[in-house]
Design a protein around this motif. Structure first.
Motif, PDB file in Angstrom:
ATOM      1  N   VAL A   1      80.369  95.688 104.853  1.00  0.00           N
ATOM      2  CA  VAL A   1      81.798  96.259 104.382  1.00  0.00           C
ATOM      3  C   VAL A   1      82.754  96.012 105.442  1.00  0.00           C
ATOM      4  O   VAL A   1      82.538  96.419 106.695  1.00  0.00           O
ATOM      5  N   ASN A   2      84.023  95.695 104.987  1.00  0.00           N
ATOM      6  CA  ASN A   2      85.035  95.672 106.069  1.00  0.00           C
ATOM      7  C   ASN A   2      85.583  96.945 106.189  1.00  0.00           C
ATOM      8  O   ASN A   2      86.291  97.567 105.381  1.00  0.00           O
ATOM      9  N   ILE A   3      85.086  97.586 107.253  1.00  0.00           N
ATOM     10  CA  ILE A   3      85.520  99.247 107.185  1.00  0.00           C
ATOM     11  C   ILE A   3      86.917  99.226 107.521  1.00  0.00           C
ATOM     12  O   ILE A   3      87.473 100.567 107.478  1.00  0.00           O
ATOM     13  N   ASN A   4      87.595  98.462 108.270  1.00  0.00           N
ATOM     14  CA  ASN A   4      89.018  98.402 108.573  1.00  0.00           C
ATOM     15  C   ASN A   4      89.799  98.657 107.521  1.00  0.00           C
ATOM     16  O   ASN A   4      90.723  99.454 107.474  1.00  0.00           O
ATOM     17  N   GLN A   5      89.382  97.901 106.498  1.00  0.00           N
ATOM     18  CA  GLN A   5      90.106  97.916 105.156  1.00  0.00           C
ATOM     19  C   GLN A   5      89.856  99.351 104.585  1.00  0.00           C
ATOM     20  O   GLN A   5      90.914  99.971 104.036  1.00  0.00           O
ATOM     21  N   ILE A   6      88.706  99.753 104.469  1.00  0.00           N
ATOM     22  CA  ILE A   6      88.570 101.152 103.960  1.00  0.00           C
ATOM     23  C   ILE A   6      89.347 102.301 104.550  1.00  0.00           C
ATOM     24  O   ILE A   6      89.696 102.923 103.900  1.00  0.00           O
ATOM     25  N   ARG A   7      89.158 102.183 105.832  1.00  0.00           N
ATOM     26  CA  ARG A   7      90.012 103.043 106.687  1.00  0.00           C
ATOM     27  C   ARG A   7      91.363 103.187 106.277  1.00  0.00           C
ATOM     28  O   ARG A   7      92.171 104.151 106.556  1.00  0.00           O
ATOM     29  N   GLU A   8      92.074 102.118 105.835  1.00  0.00           N
ATOM     30  CA  GLU A   8      93.416 102.256 105.360  1.00  0.00           C
ATOM     31  C   GLU A   8      93.671 103.261 104.278  1.00  0.00           C
ATOM     32  O   GLU A   8      94.664 103.788 104.204  1.00  0.00           O
ATOM     33  N   LYS A   9      92.538 103.410 103.606  1.00  0.00           N
ATOM     34  CA  LYS A   9      92.541 104.308 102.637  1.00  0.00           C
ATOM     35  C   LYS A   9      92.142 105.688 102.813  1.00  0.00           C
ATOM     36  O   LYS A   9      92.180 106.690 101.944  1.00  0.00           O
ATOM     37  N   ILE A  10      91.587 105.979 104.063  1.00  0.00           N
ATOM     38  CA  ILE A  10      91.179 107.129 104.341  1.00  0.00           C
ATOM     39  C   ILE A  10      91.958 107.692 105.564  1.00  0.00           C
ATOM     40  O   ILE A  10      91.647 107.308 106.846  1.00  0.00           O
ATOM     41  N   GLY A  11      92.982 108.400 105.441  1.00  0.00           N
ATOM     42  CA  GLY A  11      93.896 108.984 106.585  1.00  0.00           C
ATOM     43  C   GLY A  11      93.134 109.911 107.359  1.00  0.00           C
ATOM     44  O   GLY A  11      92.431 110.780 106.798  1.00  0.00           O
ATOM     45  N   MET A  12      93.435 110.176 108.770  1.00  0.00           N
ATOM     46  CA  MET A  12      92.754 110.988 109.451  1.00  0.00           C
ATOM     47  C   MET A  12      94.074 111.663 110.327  1.00  0.00           C
ATOM     48  O   MET A  12      94.657 110.721 110.998  1.00  0.00           O
ATOM     49  N   VAL A  13      93.880 112.880 110.385  1.00  0.00           N
ATOM     50  CA  VAL A  13      94.666 113.808 111.485  1.00  0.00           C
ATOM     51  C   VAL A  13      93.930 114.482 112.486  1.00  0.00           C
ATOM     52  O   VAL A  13      93.020 115.270 111.775  1.00  0.00           O
ATOM     53  N   PHE A  14      93.959 114.320 113.501  1.00  0.00           N
ATOM     54  CA  PHE A  14      93.010 115.133 114.493  1.00  0.00           C
ATOM     55  C   PHE A  14      93.699 116.372 115.345  1.00  0.00           C
ATOM     56  O   PHE A  14      95.140 116.598 115.047  1.00  0.00           O
ATOM     57  N   GLN A  15      92.964 117.127 115.862  1.00  0.00           N
ATOM     58  CA  GLN A  15      93.388 118.203 116.720  1.00  0.00           C
ATOM     59  C   GLN A  15      94.552 117.802 117.594  1.00  0.00           C
ATOM     60  O   GLN A  15      95.615 118.463 117.763  1.00  0.00           O
ATOM     61  N   HIS A  16      94.136 116.674 118.405  1.00  0.00           N
ATOM     62  CA  HIS A  16      95.373 116.253 119.322  1.00  0.00           C
ATOM     63  C   HIS A  16      95.971 114.955 118.624  1.00  0.00           C
ATOM     64  O   HIS A  16      95.230 114.140 118.206  1.00  0.00           O
ATOM     65  N   PHE A  17      97.293 114.936 118.787  1.00  0.00           N
ATOM     66  CA  PHE A  17      97.991 114.363 117.592  1.00  0.00           C
ATOM     67  C   PHE A  17      97.783 112.892 118.105  1.00  0.00           C
ATOM     68  O   PHE A  17      97.979 112.052 117.075  1.00  0.00           O
ATOM     69  N   ASN A  18      97.230 112.295 119.029  1.00  0.00           N
ATOM     70  CA  ASN A  18      97.358 110.905 119.552  1.00  0.00           C
ATOM     71  C   ASN A  18      98.202 110.032 119.075  1.00  0.00           C
ATOM     72  O   ASN A  18      98.094 108.929 118.704  1.00  0.00           O
ATOM     73  N   LEU A  19      99.417 110.354 119.335  1.00  0.00           N
ATOM     74  CA  LEU A  19     100.691 109.589 119.055  1.00  0.00           C
ATOM     75  C   LEU A  19     100.709 108.668 120.312  1.00  0.00           C
ATOM     76  O   LEU A  19     100.435 109.010 121.440  1.00  0.00           O
TER      77      LEU A  19
END
Ligand code: ADP
Ligand code: MG
Length: 248
Positions: A78-96
């Motif tokens: 499975v092309n996991i990067n393509q799937i990750r586009e559809k699963i957004g993630m927000v972390f405790q530390h903003f990682n900007l």
């Protein structure tokens, strides 16, 4: 409304995760449907982050399966990067990215992945910044923002990919108390707009108000799940009773 197969977004089947001999997730099973807002609650170190990170293979499960629209993400082909586009993630530390403006932070992934032109992404960034109340910050840098503002940008950045589901891992835990509300408000609005989401949180009032399902994690599994009112007002297991008596 009767349930159809297409309502199912994620299926977690016998999910197992161990770090060496340390078993963190032991046979977790659940189904996430479109529009679910799931609050994940439990003591520190019980595997909440590992569970969220296993849903998009940031942690590779050591057993079991995670299906997204029926596709088994543990399948190596499975092309996991393509799937990750559809699963957004927000972390405790903003990682900007500190060296990029707020607009550039939001536009980076959609442009890099060729999902949008620069112009389209920029327009989308402006719309999203308006939605999170930061329209005037587009051309500033992360260092100039408060923690609450940074987290709102991180949410906008995740939304720029048009995800089908959002994963929030303690999105307000790193914030000063006076900034918690502004971030929870944005997440609440997102929930009310119909976004499917899983939220690890210690904000019990928020969990009760916003979610339609509350899960209690302990001993490497979902040991209790209920609708929010039942979950908080009528906990069943001694573990959840004890946990709630400490945090409420
Ligand atoms: P929570 O989010 O509920 O606080 P975590 O999922 O972060 O819990 O961690 C669960 C357990 O797994 C903890 O004992 C933690 O030390 C361990 N753990 C998490 N990530 C790793 C890792 N990358 N390597 C080894 N152990 C880990
Ligand atoms: Mg965690």
């Amino acid at each position: 409304m009767s349930e159809t197969k297409s309502d199912v977004l994620l299926e977690v089947k016998n999910l197992h995760k161990a770090f060496d001999k340390h078993v963190v997730l032991n046979d977790v099973n659940t189904t996430v449907r479109k529009g679910d807002v799931i609050a994940i609650i439990g003591p520190s170190g019980c595997g909440k982050s590992t569970f969220l990170r296993s849903l998009n293979m940031l942690e590779m499960p050591t057993g079991g399966h995670v299906l997204f629209h029926g596709t088994d993400l543990t399948d190596k082909s499975v092309n996991i990067n393509q799937i990750r586009e559809k699963i957004g993630m927000v972390f405790q530390h903003f990682n900007l990215f500190p060296n990029m403006t707020i607009r550039e932070n939001i536009c980076l992934a959609p442009v890099k992945l060729k999902l949008m032109t620069k112009e389209e992404a920029s327009k989308k960034a402006d719309e999203l910044l308006e939605r999170v109340g930061l329209k005037d910050k587009a051309d500033t840098y992360p260092a100039m923002l408060s923690g609450g503002q940074k987290q709102r940008v991180a949410i906008a950045r995740a939304l720029a990919m048009n995800p089908e589901v959002m994963l929030f891992d303690e999105p307000t835990s790193a914030l000063d108390p006076e900034m918690v509300g502004e971030v929870l408000t944005i997440i609440k609005e997102l929930a009310q707009s119909g976004m499917t989401m899983l939220i690890v949180t210690h904000e019990m009032g928020f969990a009760k108000e916003v979610s339609n399902r509350c899960m209690f994690f302990s001993d490497g599994n979902i040991t209790e799940e209920n609708a929010p009112k039942e979950f908080f007002e009528n906990p069943q297991s001694p573990r959840l009773k004890e946990f709630l008596s400490k945090v409420l």
